[in-house]
Design an enzyme around this catalytic site. Sequence first.
Site, PDB file in Angstrom:
ATOM      1  N   CYS A 184       1.098  -1.161  -0.227  1.00 27.30           N
ATOM      2  CA  CYS A 184      -0.503  -0.065   0.255  1.00 27.30           C
ATOM      3  C   CYS A 184       1.062   1.184   0.162  1.00 27.30           C
ATOM      4  O   CYS A 184       0.632   2.361  -1.035  1.00 27.30           O
ATOM      5  CB  CYS A 184      -0.954   0.474   1.411  1.00 27.30           C
ATOM      6  SG  CYS A 184      -0.497   0.127   2.723  1.00 27.30           S
ATOM      7  N   HIS A 316      -1.376   0.327   7.732  1.00 27.70           N
ATOM      8  CA  HIS A 316      -2.526   0.815   6.319  1.00 27.70           C
ATOM      9  C   HIS A 316      -2.449   2.230   5.924  1.00 27.70           C
ATOM     10  O   HIS A 316      -1.401   3.000   6.883  1.00 27.70           O
ATOM     11  CB  HIS A 316      -4.032   0.770   5.747  1.00 27.70           C
ATOM     12  CG  HIS A 316      -4.490   0.149   4.961  1.00 27.70           C
ATOM     13  ND1 HIS A 316      -3.785  -0.346   3.815  1.00 27.70           N
ATOM     14  CD2 HIS A 316      -5.617   0.766   4.289  1.00 27.70           C
ATOM     15  CE1 HIS A 316      -4.612  -0.153   2.613  1.00 27.70           C
ATOM     16  NE2 HIS A 316      -5.573   0.301   2.570  1.00 27.70           N
ATOM     17  N   ASP A 337      -7.939   4.021  -2.103  1.00 29.85           N
ATOM     18  CA  ASP A 337      -7.428   3.304  -1.300  1.00 29.85           C
ATOM     19  C   ASP A 337      -6.966   1.929  -2.330  1.00 29.85           C
ATOM     20  O   ASP A 337      -7.310   2.044  -3.208  1.00 29.85           O
ATOM     21  CB  ASP A 337      -8.505   2.349  -0.449  1.00 29.85           C
ATOM     22  CG  ASP A 337      -8.192   2.027   0.735  1.00 29.85           C
ATOM     23  OD1 ASP A 337      -7.472   0.985   0.159  1.00 29.85           O
ATOM     24  OD2 ASP A 337      -9.177   1.096   1.913  1.00 29.85           O
TER      25      ASP A 337
END
Length: 403
Positions: A184, A316, A337
Site C-alpha cells: 500500500c 495501512h 485506497d
Amino acid sequence: DIGNDEQLYECPMCSLTCTNIQILQEHVDLHLEEHSFSEGTLLSLECCSWVGGNIRDLELAQWLQTEEDNRQRSEEEKREREEFKKLQRQYGLDNSGGYKQQFLKSMEKEVDRGKMQPFEYHKRKADMMECLAFGIDDGKTKTSGVIEALCKYYENENKDVRHVWLSTGVDHFHSSLGDRGWGCGYRNFQMLLSSLLRNSSYNDCLRDTILIPSIPKIQSMIEDAWREGFDPHGASHFNNRLHGSKAWIGACEIYSLLTSLRIKCQIIDFHKPTGPMGTHPRLFEWVLHYYSTDNEGGAKVVCTSKPPVYLQHQGHSRTIVGIEEKKNKTLCLLLFDPGCPSQEMQKLLKQNSDGTSLRLLRKFVGSLKEKQYQIVAVDGVLSLEEKAARCHASRVLTSEKIP
C-alpha cells in the site's frame, strides 16, 4: 541363705535384691544413667533424621524450582523467536523474496487452480520481467480520470454538499499479485507521483522520472535516499535494504524519498485523538485548511492545484484526494485506497452515477478512529542547499506534533 534378721532391698526397676541400701542406690543410679543415655541417643538420631530429611526436601524444592524457571525461560524465548519471525513475515523482512517472487508464485497458484491458462502465465511473466528491467509500472492496476469525473459529479449532483475541494489530477493504483498484502505505501507513492508529474513546477525534480516507477524501482529509490544520508535510524530498521523484500514502508520512507528528489514536504503527526469516541477532528480541519487556503470563494466545486496527501496509520495507508463540507458543516474526506480494485474505481467514471459509488471514497470523522495518524504533504520544491539541510536534519528528525 540369708539370715532372718538381715534386711533386704529390692530394685524397683529390675527387682534385683540388695542387702545394702548404698549398693541399691548405686544400682538404681546406673539404671537412670543408662536410661538417660538411651533416650538422648534416640532423640539425637530422630533430630538428625528430621534435619537431614528437611535438607533433602529443600534441595529437591530448589531443583524443581530451577527446572521450572528454565522451562519457563525456554518457552518465553521460543515465543519471542516465533513472534519475531511472525513480525518479520508480516513486515516482509523474512527473506522470503519480493515483488517478482510473489508475482510468480501467485500466478502459479492461479494456474494450478485453473483460473489462468499456461500461455497467459508465460505472457504475463514476460511482460512483468520487461517492466522490471526498465523499472516502470505495468499500468495494469491504474485507473485514470476519477478526479475529473468527481468534478463533474459535484457540479451536477449531490445537493447535500456545500463545498468540495479536490486535488489536481490523480491516478488510482491498486495492489497486484506481486504486492498484495504489503504494497500500500508504494501504491500511494505512485498515486502522489502521478499528480506531481502533471504539475510543471516539479519538472526539474522529476526529470529522471518520466513514467511511474515499479515497486522494486521505488524500493531502490528509497535505498538511494538512505545512501545520501536521509533517515539513518529508519534505514537501520530495514538493514538498509528494501529491494527484493516485501517490507512495508510508511510516512518516514515517503518523506525521505520525496526530499531526496528535492520535493518539499512535511510529516505531520496526529499522535492522539482530539475528539469524542477516539476521533480525529483536528486531522479533518488540517486537511480542510490545506485544500481551502488560496482556494476560497463562493464556488461549490474547487478543483485545486494541490497534490494529494499521503495518509498513514498502523498497518495501512491511503491517499487523500479531497474534502467535502456538508451544509450542516460536517466534513468528509475523499480517499483513494490501494486495496480498492480497478473494477470498483471504474464505477466512479460513469457520468450517470447516482453517488452510491462514492462510498468507496467517503470517510467521515467517525470513520477514522485509529489511535494515531501521520500525513505527508507536498508543498513546493527545495533548493540544493535546502535539500542538504534537510538531509542533515533528518538524522535527528522528529515529527511535528499536533496537540
